[in-house]
Design a protein around this motif. Structure first.
Motif, PDB file in Angstrom:
ATOM      1  N   ARG A 245      -4.889 -19.666  25.191  1.00  0.00           N
ATOM      2  CA  ARG A 245      -4.983 -18.415  24.435  1.00  0.00           C
ATOM      3  C   ARG A 245      -4.422 -18.490  23.021  1.00  0.00           C
ATOM      4  NH1 ARG A 245      -1.573 -14.608  28.084  1.00  0.00           N
ATOM      5  NH2 ARG A 245      -0.336 -16.510  28.167  1.00  0.00           N
ATOM      6  N   LEU A 246      -3.730 -19.573  22.711  1.00  0.00           N
ATOM      7  CA  LEU A 246      -2.959 -19.638  21.464  1.00  0.00           C
ATOM      8  C   LEU A 246      -3.353 -20.820  20.602  1.00  0.00           C
ATOM      9  CD1 LEU A 246       0.526 -18.942  23.062  1.00  0.00           C
ATOM     10  CD2 LEU A 246      -1.031 -17.279  22.028  1.00  0.00           C
ATOM     11  N   GLN A 247      -3.032 -20.678  19.330  1.00  0.00           N
ATOM     12  CA  GLN A 247      -3.188 -21.773  18.382  1.00  0.00           C
ATOM     13  C   GLN A 247      -1.882 -21.891  17.603  1.00  0.00           C
ATOM     14  OE1 GLN A 247      -5.991 -21.494  14.959  1.00  0.00           O
ATOM     15  NE2 GLN A 247      -7.049 -23.165  16.039  1.00  0.00           N
ATOM     16  N   LEU A 248      -1.413 -23.110  17.436  1.00  0.00           N
ATOM     17  CA  LEU A 248      -0.227 -23.384  16.631  1.00  0.00           C
ATOM     18  C   LEU A 248      -0.703 -24.045  15.344  1.00  0.00           C
ATOM     19  CD1 LEU A 248       0.784 -23.131  19.620  1.00  0.00           C
ATOM     20  CD2 LEU A 248       2.675 -24.600  18.938  1.00  0.00           C
TER      21      LEU A 248
ATOM     22  N   ILE B  70      -2.547 -15.749  18.197  1.00  0.00           N
ATOM     23  CA  ILE B  70      -3.481 -15.555  19.305  1.00  0.00           C
ATOM     24  C   ILE B  70      -4.852 -16.017  18.811  1.00  0.00           C
ATOM     25  CG2 ILE B  70      -4.578 -13.847  20.804  1.00  0.00           C
ATOM     26  CD1 ILE B  70      -1.925 -12.279  20.682  1.00  0.00           C
ATOM     27  N   LYS B  71      -5.496 -16.873  19.582  1.00  0.00           N
ATOM     28  CA  LYS B  71      -6.754 -17.494  19.154  1.00  0.00           C
ATOM     29  C   LYS B  71      -7.810 -16.485  18.709  1.00  0.00           C
ATOM     30  CE  LYS B  71      -7.307 -21.813  21.659  1.00  0.00           C
ATOM     31  NZ  LYS B  71      -8.083 -22.462  22.718  1.00  0.00           N
ATOM     32  N   ASN B  72      -8.087 -15.504  19.557  1.00  0.00           N
ATOM     33  CA  ASN B  72      -9.240 -14.649  19.262  1.00  0.00           C
ATOM     34  C   ASN B  72      -8.968 -13.572  18.215  1.00  0.00           C
ATOM     35  OD1 ASN B  72      -7.662 -13.109  20.924  1.00  0.00           O
ATOM     36  ND2 ASN B  72      -9.294 -12.471  22.301  1.00  0.00           N
ATOM     37  N   THR B  73      -7.708 -13.278  17.911  1.00  0.00           N
ATOM     38  CA  THR B  73      -7.404 -12.249  16.911  1.00  0.00           C
ATOM     39  C   THR B  73      -6.712 -12.797  15.659  1.00  0.00           C
ATOM     40  OG1 THR B  73      -5.219 -11.739  17.815  1.00  0.00           O
ATOM     41  CG2 THR B  73      -7.117 -10.506  18.717  1.00  0.00           C
ATOM     42  N   LYS B  74      -6.179 -14.023  15.756  1.00  0.00           N
ATOM     43  CA  LYS B  74      -5.394 -14.660  14.687  1.00  0.00           C
ATOM     44  C   LYS B  74      -4.083 -13.904  14.402  1.00  0.00           C
ATOM     45  CE  LYS B  74      -8.446 -17.839  14.223  1.00  0.00           C
ATOM     46  NZ  LYS B  74      -8.339 -18.885  15.207  1.00  0.00           N
TER      47      LYS B  74
ATOM     48  N   LEU C 178      12.099 -39.835  21.105  1.00  0.00           N
ATOM     49  CA  LEU C 178      12.663 -38.589  21.600  1.00  0.00           C
ATOM     50  C   LEU C 178      12.258 -37.440  20.694  1.00  0.00           C
ATOM     51  CD1 LEU C 178      14.867 -37.298  23.520  1.00  0.00           C
ATOM     52  CD2 LEU C 178      16.520 -37.931  21.764  1.00  0.00           C
ATOM     53  N   GLY C 179      11.980 -36.287  21.277  1.00  0.00           N
ATOM     54  CA  GLY C 179      11.670 -35.099  20.505  1.00  0.00           C
ATOM     55  C   GLY C 179      12.389 -33.897  21.074  1.00  0.00           C
ATOM     56  N   GLU C 180      12.696 -32.935  20.212  1.00  0.00           N
ATOM     57  CA  GLU C 180      13.305 -31.682  20.652  1.00  0.00           C
ATOM     58  C   GLU C 180      12.380 -30.541  20.248  1.00  0.00           C
ATOM     59  OE1 GLU C 180      17.437 -29.129  20.508  1.00  0.00           O
ATOM     60  OE2 GLU C 180      17.084 -30.614  18.933  1.00  0.00           O
ATOM     61  N   ILE C 181      12.051 -29.685  21.218  1.00  0.00           N
ATOM     62  CA  ILE C 181      11.149 -28.568  20.960  1.00  0.00           C
ATOM     63  C   ILE C 181      11.922 -27.256  20.862  1.00  0.00           C
ATOM     64  CG2 ILE C 181       9.175 -29.698  22.042  1.00  0.00           C
ATOM     65  CD1 ILE C 181       9.637 -27.767  24.478  1.00  0.00           C
ATOM     66  N   TYR C 182      11.289 -26.295  20.185  1.00  0.00           N
ATOM     67  CA  TYR C 182      11.850 -24.944  20.105  1.00  0.00           C
ATOM     68  C   TYR C 182      10.720 -23.957  19.836  1.00  0.00           C
ATOM     69  CZ  TYR C 182      11.580 -25.848  15.066  1.00  0.00           C
ATOM     70  OH  TYR C 182      11.142 -26.165  13.810  1.00  0.00           O
ATOM     71  N   TYR C 183      10.989 -22.690  20.109  1.00  0.00           N
ATOM     72  CA  TYR C 183      10.004 -21.631  19.915  1.00  0.00           C
ATOM     73  C   TYR C 183      10.735 -20.300  19.792  1.00  0.00           C
ATOM     74  CZ  TYR C 183      11.081 -21.675  24.848  1.00  0.00           C
ATOM     75  OH  TYR C 183      11.778 -21.716  26.027  1.00  0.00           O
ATOM     76  N   LYS C 184      10.093 -19.353  19.113  1.00  0.00           N
ATOM     77  CA  LYS C 184      10.581 -17.967  19.004  1.00  0.00           C
ATOM     78  C   LYS C 184       9.355 -17.075  18.952  1.00  0.00           C
ATOM     79  CE  LYS C 184      14.358 -19.139  15.963  1.00  0.00           C
ATOM     80  NZ  LYS C 184      14.775 -19.094  14.600  1.00  0.00           N
ATOM     81  N   LEU C 185       9.384 -15.989  19.701  1.00  0.00           N
ATOM     82  CA  LEU C 185       8.258 -15.062  19.719  1.00  0.00           C
ATOM     83  C   LEU C 185       8.711 -13.667  19.337  1.00  0.00           C
ATOM     84  CD1 LEU C 185       6.539 -16.098  23.074  1.00  0.00           C
ATOM     85  CD2 LEU C 185       5.909 -16.786  20.773  1.00  0.00           C
ATOM     86  N   LEU C 186       7.794 -12.913  18.751  1.00  0.00           N
ATOM     87  CA  LEU C 186       8.054 -11.499  18.480  1.00  0.00           C
ATOM     88  C   LEU C 186       8.292 -10.773  19.810  1.00  0.00           C
ATOM     89  CD1 LEU C 186       5.217 -10.781  15.890  1.00  0.00           C
ATOM     90  CD2 LEU C 186       7.686 -10.730  15.425  1.00  0.00           C
ATOM     91  N   PRO C 187       9.232  -9.846  19.851  1.00  0.00           N
ATOM     92  CA  PRO C 187       9.494  -9.113  21.094  1.00  0.00           C
ATOM     93  C   PRO C 187       8.251  -8.452  21.682  1.00  0.00           C
ATOM     94  CG  PRO C 187      11.256  -8.718  19.530  1.00  0.00           C
ATOM     95  CD  PRO C 187      10.188  -9.491  18.799  1.00  0.00           C
ATOM     96  N   SER C 188       7.325  -8.015  20.853  1.00  0.00           N
ATOM     97  CA  SER C 188       6.099  -7.378  21.353  1.00  0.00           C
ATOM     98  C   SER C 188       5.216  -8.359  22.130  1.00  0.00           C
ATOM     99  CB  SER C 188       5.303  -6.773  20.193  1.00  0.00           C
ATOM    100  OG  SER C 188       4.958  -7.773  19.254  1.00  0.00           O
TER     101      SER C 188
END
Length: 180
Positions: free
Chosen positions: A7-10, A70-74, A91-101
């Motif tokens: 569903r997503l694009q980075l 979001i893929k279909n709405t951008k 070795l890699g370290e990942i992280y993420y943050k999302l809007l509360p909505s």
């Protein structure tokens, strides 16, 4: 470099994303377990992302930073990244943050799995790690659903709003079972 999930694009960030990234970092809910802190103004956010945008031109790049849409709405819903170690350690370290909505829709797990997949397939890593505040139950669940294993506790390592907080250390290695 662009990553995709169901569903997503980075997409790699640009200066056009400054306002949305600043808004994300300005939410107290997002800042709750974040060591960055709420920026005092958009100029502070600009200084945070300046090296991440500059890294895009680096020949021996060790840092990747994406906006999540979001893929279909951008529609912008957050950010994600991976930091790579010296080649010897793979070795890699990942992280993420999302809007509360966007919370509660499975997006964080989808992003985490996309980062793990890219880490092993694109970057040929041996091990991928993530740190998480011991109080951040939602993110702990995300990492576990992504196939990561809790490897340990790092005591009082996270400076969050004037207090030192404990951090769980999670990881997955290339020969672990994968679910992406």
């Amino acid at each position: 470099m662009t990553l995709e999930s169901e569903r997503l694009q980075l997409q790699e960030i640009s200066w056009d994303d400054l306002s949305e990234i600043h808004t994300l970092h300005s939410y107290s809910e997002v800042d709750k377990y974040n060591t960055l802190g709420i920026p005092k103004d958009i100029e502070e956010t600009k200084e945070v992302i300046r090296p991440l945008i500059a890294a895009q031109k680096s020949e021996n790049r060790k840092s990747y930073f994406w906006k999540i849409v979001i893929k279909n709405t951008k529609e912008f819903i957050g950010i994600a990244g991976i930091n790579l170690s010296l080649n010897k350690f793979k070795l890699g370290e990942i992280y993420y943050k999302l809007l509360p909505s966007s919370w509660g829709n499975g997006y964080a797990t989808e992003v985490s799995k996309a980062l793990i997949k890219s880490g092993f397939e694109d970057f040929k890593l041996h091990k991928i790690e993530a740190g998480v505040s011991t109080e951040n139950i939602a993110s702990i669940k995300v990492l576990e659903k992504s196939g990561m294993t809790r490897e340990g506790l790092r005591r009082k390592i996270l400076p969050i709003r004037g207090e030192w907080k404990d951090n769980y250390h999670y990881a997955i290695v290339e020969d672990d079972p994968m679910d992406y």
